[in-house]
Write a protein that holds these residues in place. Structure first.
Motif, PDB file in Angstrom:
ATOM      1  N   ILE A 172       3.386 -86.810  -7.772  1.00  0.00           N
ATOM      2  CA  ILE A 172       4.219 -85.886  -6.987  1.00  0.00           C
ATOM      3  C   ILE A 172       4.890 -86.638  -5.839  1.00  0.00           C
ATOM      4  O   ILE A 172       6.092 -86.488  -5.601  1.00  0.00           O
ATOM      5  CB  ILE A 172       3.366 -84.707  -6.453  1.00  0.00           C
ATOM      6  N   ILE A 173       4.126 -87.485  -5.163  1.00  0.00           N
ATOM      7  CA  ILE A 173       4.656 -88.289  -4.052  1.00  0.00           C
ATOM      8  C   ILE A 173       5.814 -89.165  -4.527  1.00  0.00           C
ATOM      9  O   ILE A 173       6.875 -89.218  -3.899  1.00  0.00           O
ATOM     10  CB  ILE A 173       3.523 -89.152  -3.424  1.00  0.00           C
ATOM     11  N   ASN A 174       5.611 -89.827  -5.671  1.00  0.00           N
ATOM     12  CA  ASN A 174       6.662 -90.693  -6.225  1.00  0.00           C
ATOM     13  C   ASN A 174       7.920 -89.913  -6.581  1.00  0.00           C
ATOM     14  O   ASN A 174       9.023 -90.286  -6.204  1.00  0.00           O
ATOM     15  CB  ASN A 174       6.165 -91.436  -7.479  1.00  0.00           C
ATOM     16  N   GLU A 175       7.739 -88.805  -7.312  1.00  0.00           N
ATOM     17  CA  GLU A 175       8.915 -88.064  -7.790  1.00  0.00           C
ATOM     18  C   GLU A 175       9.619 -87.282  -6.683  1.00  0.00           C
ATOM     19  O   GLU A 175      10.815 -87.057  -6.753  1.00  0.00           O
ATOM     20  CB  GLU A 175       8.524 -87.134  -8.946  1.00  0.00           C
ATOM     21  N   ALA A 176       8.859 -86.868  -5.672  1.00  0.00           N
ATOM     22  CA  ALA A 176       9.492 -86.162  -4.546  1.00  0.00           C
ATOM     23  C   ALA A 176      10.068 -87.163  -3.550  1.00  0.00           C
ATOM     24  O   ALA A 176      10.793 -86.785  -2.630  1.00  0.00           O
ATOM     25  CB  ALA A 176       8.482 -85.260  -3.854  1.00  0.00           C
ATOM     26  N   ASP A 177       9.725 -88.438  -3.762  1.00  0.00           N
ATOM     27  CA  ASP A 177      10.218 -89.519  -2.910  1.00  0.00           C
ATOM     28  C   ASP A 177       9.870 -89.298  -1.432  1.00  0.00           C
ATOM     29  O   ASP A 177      10.747 -89.289  -0.563  1.00  0.00           O
ATOM     30  CB  ASP A 177      11.739 -89.672  -3.100  1.00  0.00           C
ATOM     31  N   VAL A 178       8.587 -89.040  -1.182  1.00  0.00           N
ATOM     32  CA  VAL A 178       8.111 -88.852   0.189  1.00  0.00           C
ATOM     33  C   VAL A 178       6.952 -89.825   0.448  1.00  0.00           C
ATOM     34  O   VAL A 178       6.346 -90.344  -0.487  1.00  0.00           O
ATOM     35  CB  VAL A 178       7.611 -87.402   0.446  1.00  0.00           C
ATOM     36  N   ALA A 179       6.660 -90.044   1.706  1.00  0.00           N
ATOM     37  CA  ALA A 179       5.533 -90.896   2.070  1.00  0.00           C
ATOM     38  C   ALA A 179       4.226 -90.140   1.818  1.00  0.00           C
ATOM     39  O   ALA A 179       4.191 -88.912   1.898  1.00  0.00           O
ATOM     40  CB  ALA A 179       5.633 -91.295   3.539  1.00  0.00           C
ATOM     41  N   THR A 180       3.171 -90.892   1.542  1.00  0.00           N
ATOM     42  CA  THR A 180       1.862 -90.284   1.287  1.00  0.00           C
ATOM     43  C   THR A 180       1.439 -89.378   2.441  1.00  0.00           C
ATOM     44  O   THR A 180       0.943 -88.274   2.230  1.00  0.00           O
ATOM     45  CB  THR A 180       0.797 -91.378   1.059  1.00  0.00           C
ATOM     46  N   MET A 181       1.677 -89.853   3.655  1.00  0.00           N
ATOM     47  CA  MET A 181       1.293 -89.060   4.829  1.00  0.00           C
ATOM     48  C   MET A 181       2.028 -87.723   4.864  1.00  0.00           C
ATOM     49  O   MET A 181       1.484 -86.719   5.325  1.00  0.00           O
ATOM     50  CB  MET A 181       1.571 -89.825   6.128  1.00  0.00           C
ATOM     51  N   THR A 182       3.243 -87.726   4.389  1.00  0.00           N
ATOM     52  CA  THR A 182       4.061 -86.499   4.432  1.00  0.00           C
ATOM     53  C   THR A 182       3.376 -85.368   3.679  1.00  0.00           C
ATOM     54  O   THR A 182       3.350 -84.228   4.137  1.00  0.00           O
ATOM     55  CB  THR A 182       5.464 -86.753   3.820  1.00  0.00           C
ATOM     56  N   ILE A 183       2.829 -85.696   2.514  1.00  0.00           N
ATOM     57  CA  ILE A 183       2.202 -84.648   1.705  1.00  0.00           C
ATOM     58  C   ILE A 183       0.986 -84.077   2.442  1.00  0.00           C
ATOM     59  O   ILE A 183       0.760 -82.877   2.449  1.00  0.00           O
ATOM     60  CB  ILE A 183       1.869 -85.160   0.278  1.00  0.00           C
ATOM     61  N   TYR A 184       0.244 -84.963   3.128  1.00  0.00           N
ATOM     62  CA  TYR A 184      -0.946 -84.491   3.851  1.00  0.00           C
ATOM     63  C   TYR A 184      -0.595 -83.801   5.165  1.00  0.00           C
ATOM     64  O   TYR A 184      -1.399 -83.048   5.702  1.00  0.00           O
ATOM     65  CB  TYR A 184      -1.934 -85.643   4.063  1.00  0.00           C
ATOM     66  N   ASN A 185       0.597 -84.042   5.661  1.00  0.00           N
ATOM     67  CA  ASN A 185       1.065 -83.294   6.840  1.00  0.00           C
ATOM     68  C   ASN A 185       1.312 -81.835   6.493  1.00  0.00           C
ATOM     69  O   ASN A 185       1.181 -80.947   7.324  1.00  0.00           O
ATOM     70  CB  ASN A 185       2.352 -83.904   7.397  1.00  0.00           C
ATOM     71  N   HIS A 186       1.684 -81.602   5.246  1.00  0.00           N
ATOM     72  CA  HIS A 186       2.054 -80.244   4.823  1.00  0.00           C
ATOM     73  C   HIS A 186       0.949 -79.528   4.051  1.00  0.00           C
ATOM     74  O   HIS A 186       0.872 -78.307   4.070  1.00  0.00           O
ATOM     75  CB  HIS A 186       3.314 -80.285   3.968  1.00  0.00           C
ATOM     76  N   PHE A 187       0.119 -80.300   3.359  1.00  0.00           N
ATOM     77  CA  PHE A 187      -0.899 -79.695   2.502  1.00  0.00           C
ATOM     78  C   PHE A 187      -2.229 -80.401   2.731  1.00  0.00           C
ATOM     79  O   PHE A 187      -2.298 -81.625   2.699  1.00  0.00           O
ATOM     80  CB  PHE A 187      -0.497 -79.797   1.027  1.00  0.00           C
ATOM     81  N   SER A 188      -3.281 -79.625   2.914  1.00  0.00           N
ATOM     82  CA  SER A 188      -4.578 -80.218   3.248  1.00  0.00           C
ATOM     83  C   SER A 188      -5.245 -80.869   2.035  1.00  0.00           C
ATOM     84  O   SER A 188      -6.112 -81.718   2.182  1.00  0.00           O
ATOM     85  CB  SER A 188      -5.496 -79.157   3.848  1.00  0.00           C
ATOM     86  N   SER A 189      -4.819 -80.472   0.830  1.00  0.00           N
ATOM     87  CA  SER A 189      -5.437 -81.000  -0.392  1.00  0.00           C
ATOM     88  C   SER A 189      -4.555 -80.651  -1.582  1.00  0.00           C
ATOM     89  O   SER A 189      -3.606 -79.869  -1.451  1.00  0.00           O
ATOM     90  CB  SER A 189      -6.809 -80.358  -0.601  1.00  0.00           C
TER      91      SER A 189
END
Length: 184
Positions: A31-48
């Motif tokens: 998901i991180i790769n295809e959404a082209d976001v940093a790993t931290m970004t996903i954890y900023n928005h979603f806890s898991s």
């Protein structure tokens, strides 16, 4: 790209991947790769990952109800038929490979989590919706009607994977007409 736009991008990619490959078949890395976001970004928005799945399902449910709200005139002659048509449109545009909520119930069954609760909630909300329609139409067997129409829509969703959304919708509209005649 602002924070909320990144969150939108993550949700969009996650929904597509979960829908195509199942919840278990998709990792956060993909998901991180295809959404082209940093790993931290996903954890900023979603806890898991589970939290991301919850948000995806909530967003999808909102989209489903917006189809019905847009299509169904509560006071029309047959709001039931309109609901079946709206469901068919959702199938064609959003749900051509079966039901994501059902898949969530199967994947997360018995694990006492919010995901299964959201997915099951979506199903009971549909029952309540038809019950309300039946009451507004002055029907006295509103529970039966609600169950029949919910079954009809669930069946159409399942059949979509076999015969395609177009055909499944046509069958469900034909059956809905018979039901409406039978219950009037």
């Amino acid at each position: 790209m602002g924070r909320s736009r990144k969150k939108e991008a993550i949700l969009q990619v996650a929904e597509r991947l979960f829908y195509e490959h199942g919840f278990r078949g998709v990792g956060l890395k993909q998901i991180i790769n295809e959404a082209d976001v940093a790993t931290m970004t996903i954890y900023n928005h979603f806890s898991s990952k589970d939290n991301l799945v919850e948000e995806v399902l909530k967003q999808r449910e909102e989209r489903y109800w917006s189809y019905l709200d847009e299509y169904v005139e509560m006071d029309s002659d047959s709001p039931f038929l309109l609901a079946v048509e709206a469901h068919g449109r959702f199938l064609k545009e959003q749900s051509y490979k079966g039901c994501m909520f059902l898949r969530a119930i199967e994947d997360y069954a018995g694990t006492d989590n919010e995901i299964e609760t959201i997915a099951r909630g979506h199903k009971s909300k549909l029952l309540n919706y038809f019950q309300l329609l039946a009451q507004r139409k002055g029907k006295d067997n509103e529970r039966d009607i609600a169950n029949q129409f919910t079954l009809l829509l669930e069946g159409a969703t399942s059949m979509t994977t076999l015969v395609g959304a177009e055909q499944a919708t046509d069958y469900s509209i034909t059956m809905a007409r018979m039901l409406v005649r039978h219950t009037s």
